[in-house]
Design a protein around this motif. Structure first.
Motif, short mmCIF file in Angstrom:
data_model
loop_
_atom_site.label_atom_id
_atom_site.label_comp_id
_atom_site.label_asym_id
_atom_site.label_seq_id
_atom_site.Cartn_x
_atom_site.Cartn_y
_atom_site.Cartn_z
N SER A 106 1.09 -0.79 -0.09
CA SER A 106 -0.22 0.47 -0.43
C SER A 106 1.20 1.03 0.22
CB SER A 106 -1.01 -0.12 1.47
OG SER A 106 0.39 0.03 2.16
N ASP A 107 2.32 1.15 -0.39
CA ASP A 107 3.06 2.16 -0.68
C ASP A 107 2.83 3.43 -1.90
OD1 ASP A 107 4.26 0.62 -2.04
OD2 ASP A 107 5.83 0.42 -1.66
N GLY A 108 1.30 3.10 -2.41
CA GLY A 108 1.33 3.80 -3.52
C GLY A 108 1.85 3.42 -4.59
N SER A 109 2.61 2.54 -5.26
CA SER A 109 3.29 1.94 -6.79
C SER A 109 2.56 1.43 -6.92
CB SER A 109 4.90 1.05 -5.80
OG SER A 109 4.16 0.04 -5.22
N VAL A 110 1.49 0.99 -7.32
CA VAL A 110 0.95 0.13 -7.96
C VAL A 110 -0.68 0.58 -8.10
CG1 VAL A 110 0.87 -1.78 -6.53
CG2 VAL A 110 0.64 -2.09 -9.24
N ALA A 111 -0.93 0.51 -9.22
CA ALA A 111 -3.57 0.62 -8.76
C ALA A 111 -3.40 -0.69 -9.98
CB ALA A 111 -3.49 1.67 -9.55
N PHE A 112 -4.69 -0.63 -9.62
CA PHE A 112 -5.76 -1.56 -9.55
C PHE A 112 -6.66 -1.36 -10.75
CE2 PHE A 112 -3.47 -4.18 -7.58
CZ PHE A 112 -2.67 -5.61 -7.85
N LEU A 113 -7.23 -1.83 -12.08
CA LEU A 113 -8.19 -1.53 -12.72
C LEU A 113 -8.71 -2.58 -12.73
CD1 LEU A 113 -6.31 1.39 -13.08
CD2 LEU A 113 -8.04 1.07 -15.46
N GLY A 136 -4.77 -1.69 1.06
CA GLY A 136 -4.37 -0.31 1.49
C GLY A 136 -4.05 -0.21 -0.84
N ALA A 137 -3.68 -0.59 -1.32
CA ALA A 137 -3.42 -0.34 -2.60
C ALA A 137 -4.93 -0.10 -3.50
CB ALA A 137 -3.12 -1.98 -3.92
N PRO A 138 -4.63 1.38 -4.23
CA PRO A 138 -5.96 1.75 -4.56
C PRO A 138 -6.60 0.82 -5.95
CG PRO A 138 -4.08 2.93 -5.44
CD PRO A 138 -3.73 2.20 -4.22
N VAL A 139 -7.91 0.81 -6.13
CA VAL A 139 -8.44 -0.38 -6.99
C VAL A 139 -9.58 0.73 -8.09
CG1 VAL A 139 -9.82 -1.89 -7.25
CG2 VAL A 139 -7.97 -2.37 -5.77
N HIS A 140 -9.72 0.32 -9.57
CA HIS A 140 -10.53 0.93 -9.91
C HIS A 140 -11.69 0.59 -10.41
CE1 HIS A 140 -8.28 5.14 -8.94
NE2 HIS A 140 -7.64 4.34 -9.49
N LEU A 141 -12.55 0.31 -10.11
CA LEU A 141 -13.81 -0.70 -10.70
C LEU A 141 -14.52 -0.25 -11.93
CD1 LEU A 141 -15.55 -2.01 -7.34
CD2 LEU A 141 -13.89 -3.04 -9.02
N VAL A 142 -14.12 -0.36 -12.98
CA VAL A 142 -14.42 -0.04 -14.58
C VAL A 142 -16.04 0.10 -14.67
CG1 VAL A 142 -13.32 0.13 -16.97
CG2 VAL A 142 -11.84 -0.07 -15.39
N HIS A 143 -16.44 1.08 -15.29
CA HIS A 143 -18.09 0.86 -15.61
C HIS A 143 -18.57 2.18 -16.05
CE1 HIS A 143 -21.98 0.26 -16.68
NE2 HIS A 143 -22.27 1.18 -16.01
N THR A 144 -17.68 1.97 -16.85
CA THR A 144 -17.76 4.21 -18.19
C THR A 144 -18.34 3.58 -19.30
OG1 THR A 144 -15.96 4.42 -18.88
CG2 THR A 144 -16.06 5.15 -16.82
N ASP A 145 -19.36 4.51 -20.09
CA ASP A 145 -20.04 4.46 -21.29
C ASP A 145 -18.45 4.69 -22.11
OD1 ASP A 145 -22.22 4.41 -20.57
OD2 ASP A 145 -23.12 6.85 -20.57
N MET A 146 -18.92 4.87 -23.37
CA MET A 146 -18.26 4.12 -24.17
C MET A 146 -17.23 5.76 -24.66
SD MET A 146 -15.96 3.30 -26.56
CE MET A 146 -16.47 1.67 -27.21
N PRO A 147 -18.25 7.33 -24.61
CA PRO A 147 -17.44 8.45 -24.93
C PRO A 147 -16.77 8.95 -24.45
CG PRO A 147 -19.72 8.13 -25.10
CD PRO A 147 -19.02 7.02 -24.84
N SER A 171 0.32 13.30 -11.38
CA SER A 171 1.34 13.14 -10.57
C SER A 171 0.76 12.69 -9.24
CB SER A 171 1.04 14.73 -10.23
OG SER A 171 0.30 15.26 -9.60
N GLU A 172 -0.05 12.01 -9.17
CA GLU A 172 -0.55 11.35 -7.64
C GLU A 172 -0.12 9.84 -7.94
OE1 GLU A 172 -2.56 14.15 -8.45
OE2 GLU A 172 -1.53 15.59 -6.92
N SER A 173 -0.55 9.20 -9.21
CA SER A 173 -0.63 8.38 -10.38
C SER A 173 0.58 7.54 -9.99
CB SER A 173 -1.21 8.26 -11.38
OG SER A 173 -2.13 9.13 -11.64
N PRO A 174 0.67 6.15 -9.28
CA PRO A 174 1.40 5.16 -9.14
C PRO A 174 2.45 4.24 -10.75
CG PRO A 174 -0.99 3.69 -9.01
CD PRO A 174 -1.04 5.34 -9.45
N PRO A 175 3.24 4.54 -9.65
CA PRO A 175 4.08 3.87 -12.27
C PRO A 175 3.67 2.79 -12.34
CG PRO A 175 5.51 3.50 -9.73
CD PRO A 175 4.22 4.10 -9.39
N GLU A 176 2.60 1.87 -11.98
CA GLU A 176 2.46 0.82 -12.39
C GLU A 176 0.90 1.06 -12.51
OE1 GLU A 176 4.79 -2.93 -11.06
OE2 GLU A 176 6.55 -1.93 -11.87
N VAL A 177 0.69 0.51 -13.46
CA VAL A 177 -0.91 0.15 -13.55
C VAL A 177 -1.41 -1.33 -12.95
CG1 VAL A 177 -3.34 -0.39 -14.56
CG2 VAL A 177 -1.48 2.09 -13.71
#
Length: 751
Positions: free
Chosen positions: A493-500, A517-528, A541-547
């Protein structure tokens, strides 16, 4: 002698309660955190709503995900506060309430049939057998075991409805006794005090019955039919007492309830009792009633989607669809069961053959004697009125019966089975046996106990082995999501990785259970907005270097084509570092994201107009490999080692009514088919093409991995559009061919 009988009855009652408790607790609680595997998205929704309650966001009704009444949410909030955000906290309330329904049903059967309808003589053995049999069969019911172990709000309805009716009947029975005592002119002050004490004691039973009745609207949508049950059952006491001349013949029915007293002899006391019941019911139900008054659209939120007389569901034949629904629920008694794996071992009837036989005997006997026996009238009305909501609902993609929709009638169903067994026993004893001693009753009780135990063994095998091991169950409950949660929870949870993570609806289960602790982004968005929102996750700038991007395997989780979109974006704007393989998914790691240009699925769309006779048109396409888009007006130059992506833009006729899929086919120079990929067309809101609505253009995106052994050379990409149900292709207008050429490919070595 009387003392011995009373002792035997007491011991047998205690033994029955112990047996029922052991049976139902085993069926409802054994391995509750393991089976069902995972956590269904409806259960996850309840869990997320419970977290909102714990944060101070209170409501009697929660409109998310088609709407849900609040009782289950508050029950899960309570268990979550003690057990934490766990599977057990979500399922324990419904498991316990399902177990409690069995014990309440035993009491209700005892109350209804423990006294003779005519002379008021106690008939405890009849009450014990009918109550014990109905409760025992409910305890070992496969369908109720499946539903009771899942956090579905419908399980609360039979508990509170049975409890309310039992309390009312109990109050009526005491009312008869106190009423009779009141009429005896003893002239003694202590006797009058006893009568007054009995009245006061009776009022609290009526008040408690009103509380339980007022809680019914917070349980499940079909509870909205229960006021008709109370009303019609009360009015039914007028029918056997009406003379041919139109007068009312009072005093003939020794089990007359408060409502009859109110009509035949409207004393102040009876008005008070009726008023207590109604007042407590309305007072407890007031918050949700006010909510629906202020938000009438919430009241019809789910019923509007399933109304059998809606033209989209009955296909222009409302009466025929209603009769088809009704027949489907008739078949539930012995012939065909719920086809949804989440509710049932697919196709298993609500009652097996021998149970269905006694059920119909019970229904026939109750219909024959409904005027003389109020308990029989109650069961018939209960059965009819609480199955009616299920008959009035229709899903386009499924056929009846639906076990959860008929759950309000389940207690009446099993009591009618028990009535059929009892009436069959009386018939056989009168016709074929000259013995009237206890031996015949012991034989009947022994046979019933053996039948229930045998059914329990069968249910245990069917549920814990057949049902639990079914691949459909693992998919229905998203067991792969709990596996994913364990993996993600182990990440730093050191901010080095995030999940999609793509996955429509399943975000609720993940949100409730995940506490890493690792940030997780659950994907459900419209195409546009999809590309822009994905870019904002990984390029700030706050995004982790790896996804790490989750790619579900073998369609275990349906997420439209979001996985394809993610793969295209990260192949275009990132660098693939590696892939981790798991049973049901793989995790792809990306880094070095492009920040100097806006993220988009494609830069331009090559015009292409193909009008099909099925009411769908192909308006344009875009294609490329990696970050480079190429024009389809000239041959696409594809290199070995990377997949290529293809975007297609579609438009459908309004109210199309047909779900289409596409087949992309690669042909070599000789015309042979060397590759084929089939994809269902989904709109941005995850609806198929036949779902109706506006005919706005929409895109489909496909990531095509060519076979590793595909020879280098020139190829032709062709497309076929076909109906997903009939598999029949639609043809191009004016050309009348199903297969259309859309691009040429030049495939070569990446070197």
């Amino acid at each position: 002698m009387a003392g011995d009988k009373h002792l035997h009855l007491t011991l047998l009652t205690i033994g029955t309660l112990i047996l029922l408790a052991l049976l139902v607790l085993t069926m409802r609680l054994h391995r509750l955190t393991e089976i069902p595997p995972g956590l269904h998205h409806d259960e996850g929704t309840h869990g997320v709503n419970a977290l909102q309650v714990l944060q101070g966001e209170h409501a009697p009704f929660f409109p998310e995900n088609n709407g849900r009444e609040g009782m289950i949410v508050y029950a899960i909030a309570l268990t979550t506060s003690f057990l934490g955000r766990t599977v057990l906290a979500v399922r324990l309330p419904t498991a316990l309430i399902s177990a409690g329904t069995v014990l309440v049903l035993f009491w209700l059967g005892w109350i209804l049939f423990g006294r003779d309808e005519h002379g008021g003589r106690p008939t405890p053995w009849r009450g014990l057998l009918i109550g014990g049999t109905g409760a025992g069969l409910l305890a070992v019911s496969l369908g109720q075991t499946v539903i009771g172990r899942t956090a579905l709000r419908g399980s609360f309805l039979p508990f509170f409805l049975s409890l309310s009716l039992a309390l009312l009947w109990w109050a009526w029975s005491h009312d008869e006794q106190s009423y009779s005592s009141k009429d005896k002119p003893t002239g003694q002050s202590p006797a009058r005090k006893n009568v007054l004490t009995a009245k006061l004691g009776n009022w609290w039973r009526i008040a408690l019955a009103g509380v339980c009745t007022g809680l019914l609207p917070y349980t499940y949508i079909t509870a909205r039919f229960t006021p008709f049950l109370f009303l019609l059952f009360g009015l039914s006491f007028l029918l056997p007492l009406v003379k041919k001349g139109g007068g009312i013949e009072a005093g003939k029915d020794s089990s007359s309830p408060i409502l009859f007293r109110l009509i035949a002899s409207p004393t102040r006391t009876e008005w008070q009792k009726a008023g207590i019941f109604v007042a407590f019911s309305v007072l407890v139900a007031a918050p949700i009633l006010l909510h629906f008054a202020r938000n009438p659209d919430h009241f019809f939120l789910r019923s509007a989607q399933t109304w059998v007389f809606d033209s989209e569901r009955n296909l222009g034949n409302p009466f025929g669809t209603f009769l088809s629904n009704l027949w489907g629920y008739v078949l539930a008694f012995g012939f065909r069961g719920d086809l949804l794996p989440r509710h049932n071992l697919v196709g298993k009837p609500v009652l097996n053959i021998w149970q269905a036989l006694f059920f119909w005997i019970g229904v026939g006997t109750a219909a024959w004697q409904w005027r003389k026996r109020p308990a029989y009238r109650l069961l018939l009305l209960w059965l009819a009125l609480l199955i009616l909501p299920a008959v009035l609902a229709r899903e386009i993609t499924s056929v009846p019966p639906n076990t959860i929709r008929m759950i309000g009638a389940i207690p009446a169903i099993f009591l009618l089975v028990a009535v059929g067994i009892w009436e069959s026993f009386l018939f056989v004893r009168r016709r074929y046996s000259h013995h009237t001693d206890a031996r015949t009753g012991v034989v009947l009780a022994s046979l019933v106990v053996l039948a229930i135990l045998f059914q329990g063994v069968s249910t245990y095998r069917d549920y814990f082995h057949k049902w639990a091991s079914s691949p459909e169950i693992h998919r229905a409950y998203g067991s792969e999501w709990t596996d994913l949660i364990e993996i993600v929870s182990d990440q730093a949870s050191d901010g080095s990785v995030a999940f999609l993570v793509p996955g429509f609806l399943w975000q609720y289960s993940f949100e409730y259970l995940y506490q890493g602790g690792a940030p997780v982004h659950l994907v459900h968005t419209d195409m546009p907005d999809f590309a822009h929102r994905t870019e904002s996750v990984v390029t700030t700038s706050e995004s982790p270097p790896e996804v790490k991007v989750v790619d579900w395997s073998n369609d275990v989780i349906w997420s439209g084509d979001e996985e394809q979109r993610l793969a295209v974006l990260f192949e275009k704007y990132g660098r693939h570092l590696g892939t981790e393989q798991y049973n049901d998914f793989q995790i792809k790691t990306y880094a070095d994201f492009s920040r100097d240009r806006p993220w988009t699925l494609y830069e331009f769309l090559d015009p292409l107009t193909v009008n099909y006779d099925g009411g769908i048109s192909l308006l344009g396409l875009a294609a490329g490999q990696g970050e480079k888009q190429q024009s389809t007006q000239s041959p696409l130059n594809l290199k070995k080692g990377n997949p290529f992506w293809l975007a297609l833009q579609w438009q459908t006729a309004p109210e199309l009514g047909v779900d289409f899929a596409v087949s992309l086919r690669l042909h070599d120079a000789e015309g042979s088919n060397v590759f084929q990929g089939d994809y269902v067309l989904w709109r941005p809101d995850h609806s198929p093409t036949g779902a109706g609505g506006q005919s706005e253009p929409f895109d489909s995106l496909h990531l095509i991995e060519l076979p590793a052994d595909l020879p280098f050379g020139d190829y032709e990409l062709r497309i076929v559009v076909y109906d997903t149900e009939s598999l029949k292709p639609t043809v191009e207008l004016g050309v009348w061919e199903a297969e259309t050429k859309i691009a040429h490919l030049n495939y070569s070595d990446s070197k």
